[in-house]
Scaffold this motif. Structure first.
Motif, PDB file in Angstrom:
ATOM      1  N   VAL A   1     -55.893 -40.101  10.958  1.00  0.00           N
ATOM      2  CA  VAL A   1     -54.563 -39.599  11.285  1.00  0.00           C
ATOM      3  C   VAL A   1     -54.616 -38.088  11.126  1.00  0.00           C
ATOM      4  CG1 VAL A   1     -52.119 -39.620  10.687  1.00  0.00           C
ATOM      5  CG2 VAL A   1     -53.440 -41.745  10.625  1.00  0.00           C
ATOM      6  N   LYS A   2     -54.288 -37.390  12.215  1.00  0.00           N
ATOM      7  CA  LYS A   2     -54.375 -35.925  12.224  1.00  0.00           C
ATOM      8  C   LYS A   2     -53.001 -35.334  12.511  1.00  0.00           C
ATOM      9  CE  LYS A   2     -58.849 -36.280  14.490  1.00  0.00           C
ATOM     10  NZ  LYS A   2     -59.633 -35.899  15.661  1.00  0.00           N
ATOM     11  N   ASP A   3     -52.734 -34.212  11.862  1.00  0.00           N
ATOM     12  CA  ASP A   3     -51.525 -33.456  12.174  1.00  0.00           C
ATOM     13  C   ASP A   3     -51.879 -31.978  12.127  1.00  0.00           C
ATOM     14  OD1 ASP A   3     -50.869 -32.186   9.511  1.00  0.00           O
ATOM     15  OD2 ASP A   3     -50.683 -34.276   8.894  1.00  0.00           O
ATOM     16  N   SER A   4     -51.000 -31.147  12.642  1.00  0.00           N
ATOM     17  CA  SER A   4     -51.262 -29.703  12.643  1.00  0.00           C
ATOM     18  C   SER A   4     -50.358 -28.966  11.661  1.00  0.00           C
ATOM     19  CB  SER A   4     -51.080 -29.139  14.060  1.00  0.00           C
ATOM     20  OG  SER A   4     -49.786 -29.429  14.545  1.00  0.00           O
ATOM     21  N   GLY A   5     -49.871 -29.698  10.675  1.00  0.00           N
ATOM     22  CA  GLY A   5     -49.006 -29.099   9.658  1.00  0.00           C
ATOM     23  C   GLY A   5     -49.785 -28.668   8.430  1.00  0.00           C
ATOM     24  N   ARG A   6     -49.055 -28.368   7.391  1.00  0.00           N
ATOM     25  CA  ARG A   6     -49.644 -27.927   6.122  1.00  0.00           C
ATOM     26  C   ARG A   6     -49.382 -28.949   5.035  1.00  0.00           C
ATOM     27  NH1 ARG A   6     -51.764 -22.454   5.986  1.00  0.00           N
ATOM     28  NH2 ARG A   6     -51.414 -21.781   8.108  1.00  0.00           N
ATOM     29  N   TRP A   7     -50.377 -29.219   4.222  1.00  0.00           N
ATOM     30  CA  TRP A   7     -50.243 -30.118   3.079  1.00  0.00           C
ATOM     31  C   TRP A   7     -49.305 -29.456   2.083  1.00  0.00           C
ATOM     32  CZ3 TRP A   7     -52.698 -34.828   2.032  1.00  0.00           C
ATOM     33  CH2 TRP A   7     -52.556 -35.301   0.730  1.00  0.00           C
ATOM     34  N   ARG A   8     -48.279 -30.170   1.702  1.00  0.00           N
ATOM     35  CA  ARG A   8     -47.324 -29.631   0.737  1.00  0.00           C
ATOM     36  C   ARG A   8     -47.613 -30.228  -0.629  1.00  0.00           C
ATOM     37  NH1 ARG A   8     -42.150 -30.377   4.636  1.00  0.00           N
ATOM     38  NH2 ARG A   8     -42.816 -28.890   6.189  1.00  0.00           N
ATOM     39  N   VAL A   9     -47.996 -29.391  -1.557  1.00  0.00           N
ATOM     40  CA  VAL A   9     -48.359 -29.824  -2.897  1.00  0.00           C
ATOM     41  C   VAL A   9     -47.088 -30.085  -3.702  1.00  0.00           C
ATOM     42  CG1 VAL A   9     -49.569 -29.180  -5.007  1.00  0.00           C
ATOM     43  CG2 VAL A   9     -50.501 -28.519  -2.785  1.00  0.00           C
ATOM     44  N   ARG A  10     -47.075 -31.174  -4.456  1.00  0.00           N
ATOM     45  CA  ARG A  10     -45.939 -31.508  -5.326  1.00  0.00           C
ATOM     46  C   ARG A  10     -45.767 -30.386  -6.343  1.00  0.00           C
ATOM     47  NH1 ARG A  10     -43.414 -36.220  -7.363  1.00  0.00           N
ATOM     48  NH2 ARG A  10     -44.639 -37.555  -6.035  1.00  0.00           N
ATOM     49  N   GLN A  11     -44.551 -29.900  -6.486  1.00  0.00           N
ATOM     50  CA  GLN A  11     -44.273 -28.789  -7.392  1.00  0.00           C
ATOM     51  C   GLN A  11     -44.269 -29.221  -8.850  1.00  0.00           C
ATOM     52  OE1 GLN A  11     -44.214 -25.608  -6.352  1.00  0.00           O
ATOM     53  NE2 GLN A  11     -44.778 -26.517  -4.408  1.00  0.00           N
ATOM     54  N   GLU A  12     -43.831 -30.441  -9.123  1.00  0.00           N
ATOM     55  CA  GLU A  12     -43.784 -30.940 -10.488  1.00  0.00           C
ATOM     56  C   GLU A  12     -44.618 -32.212 -10.582  1.00  0.00           C
ATOM     57  OE1 GLU A  12     -39.815 -31.465 -11.898  1.00  0.00           O
ATOM     58  OE2 GLU A  12     -39.128 -29.628 -10.950  1.00  0.00           O
ATOM     59  N   PRO A  13     -45.258 -32.438 -11.716  1.00  0.00           N
ATOM     60  CA  PRO A  13     -46.038 -33.664 -11.842  1.00  0.00           C
ATOM     61  C   PRO A  13     -45.125 -34.899 -11.806  1.00  0.00           C
ATOM     62  CG  PRO A  13     -45.926 -32.505 -13.936  1.00  0.00           C
ATOM     63  CD  PRO A  13     -45.289 -31.611 -12.910  1.00  0.00           C
ATOM     64  N   ARG A  14     -45.673 -35.987 -11.292  1.00  0.00           N
ATOM     65  CA  ARG A  14     -44.933 -37.251 -11.236  1.00  0.00           C
ATOM     66  C   ARG A  14     -44.726 -37.755 -12.659  1.00  0.00           C
ATOM     67  NH1 ARG A  14     -44.146 -40.982  -7.278  1.00  0.00           N
ATOM     68  NH2 ARG A  14     -45.544 -39.914  -5.870  1.00  0.00           N
ATOM     69  N   ARG A  15     -43.531 -38.190 -12.960  1.00  0.00           N
ATOM     70  CA  ARG A  15     -43.220 -38.749 -14.275  1.00  0.00           C
ATOM     71  C   ARG A  15     -43.103 -40.258 -14.137  1.00  0.00           C
ATOM     72  NH1 ARG A  15     -38.353 -35.301 -14.767  1.00  0.00           N
ATOM     73  NH2 ARG A  15     -39.291 -33.447 -13.940  1.00  0.00           N
ATOM     74  N   VAL A  16     -44.040 -40.984 -14.696  1.00  0.00           N
ATOM     75  CA  VAL A  16     -44.125 -42.430 -14.509  1.00  0.00           C
ATOM     76  C   VAL A  16     -42.826 -43.165 -14.824  1.00  0.00           C
ATOM     77  CG1 VAL A  16     -45.369 -44.518 -15.171  1.00  0.00           C
ATOM     78  CG2 VAL A  16     -46.613 -42.394 -14.806  1.00  0.00           C
ATOM     79  N   PRO A  17     -42.170 -42.973 -15.990  1.00  0.00           N
ATOM     80  CA  PRO A  17     -40.955 -43.752 -16.251  1.00  0.00           C
ATOM     81  C   PRO A  17     -39.862 -43.522 -15.206  1.00  0.00           C
ATOM     82  CG  PRO A  17     -41.734 -42.743 -18.263  1.00  0.00           C
ATOM     83  CD  PRO A  17     -42.560 -42.173 -17.135  1.00  0.00           C
ATOM     84  N   GLU A  18     -39.651 -42.276 -14.793  1.00  0.00           N
ATOM     85  CA  GLU A  18     -38.606 -41.991 -13.810  1.00  0.00           C
ATOM     86  C   GLU A  18     -38.985 -42.473 -12.417  1.00  0.00           C
ATOM     87  OE1 GLU A  18     -37.961 -39.519 -17.249  1.00  0.00           O
ATOM     88  OE2 GLU A  18     -39.727 -39.803 -16.030  1.00  0.00           O
TER      89      GLU A  18
END
Length: 162
Positions: free
Chosen positions: A103-120
């Protein structure tokens, strides 16, 4: 001895030359299908149908078709939702006991700004796509560049009984 020249996936790369002995079993044939469309929400079900119809036309066993549908759905949805790309392309390759989907796209990978919090995140309605892809495939890789993102996933295809 028989020499085989294969085209390289990169236009600037040199062709691959392989030698094999006469009478040796030739490599399995390669079958390829591709579809490209605007990266909108409509692309997700359209690409899923494209993948399903393509795999069924190639007589891929139903459990692998189901896994392919899941993988295409998740990867195309990621491209549509997270890349900002105007387009998305799906390339499916079938060679012997292996099905590869890109699967290819011509966009930019957007990195998550905050780490995932498992309980939430435990009750989240989304965010499990790449975990599902990892579970449904024998492996996957993401290639990020300034020209876009390419995700390649491989599915094993069990031999069918004649």
């Amino acid at each position: 001895m028989v020499l085989t020249v294969e085209a390289s996936p990169r236009p600037s790369a040199r062709p691959v030359v392989r030698a094999r002995r006469r009478g040796a079993t030739p490599p399995p044939p390669v079958t390829i299908a591709a579809s490209s469309m605007p990266a909108t929400e409509r692309a997700v079900p359209a690409m899923r149908r494209f993948a399903r119809h393509t795999a069924l036309r190639w007589s891929v066993p139903r459990p692998t078709v189901d896994a392919l549908e899941l993988v295409v759905t998740e990867l195309v949805a990621n491209a549509v939702l997270h890349s900002g790309s105007p387009d998305v392309t799906v390339l499916i390759t079938y060679r012997g006991g292996e099905l590869t989907v890109e699967v290819k796209d011509s966009g930019r990978w957007r990195v998550r700004q905050e780490p995932r919090r498992v309980p939430e995140d435990a009750g989240a309605a989304c965010g499990r796509g790449l975990d599902l892809v990892a579970h449904a495939t024998s492996g996957w890789l993401a290639f990020l560049s300034v020209t876009g993102t390419r995700v390649v996933a491989t599915l094993s295809v069990p031999a069918t009984r004649a």
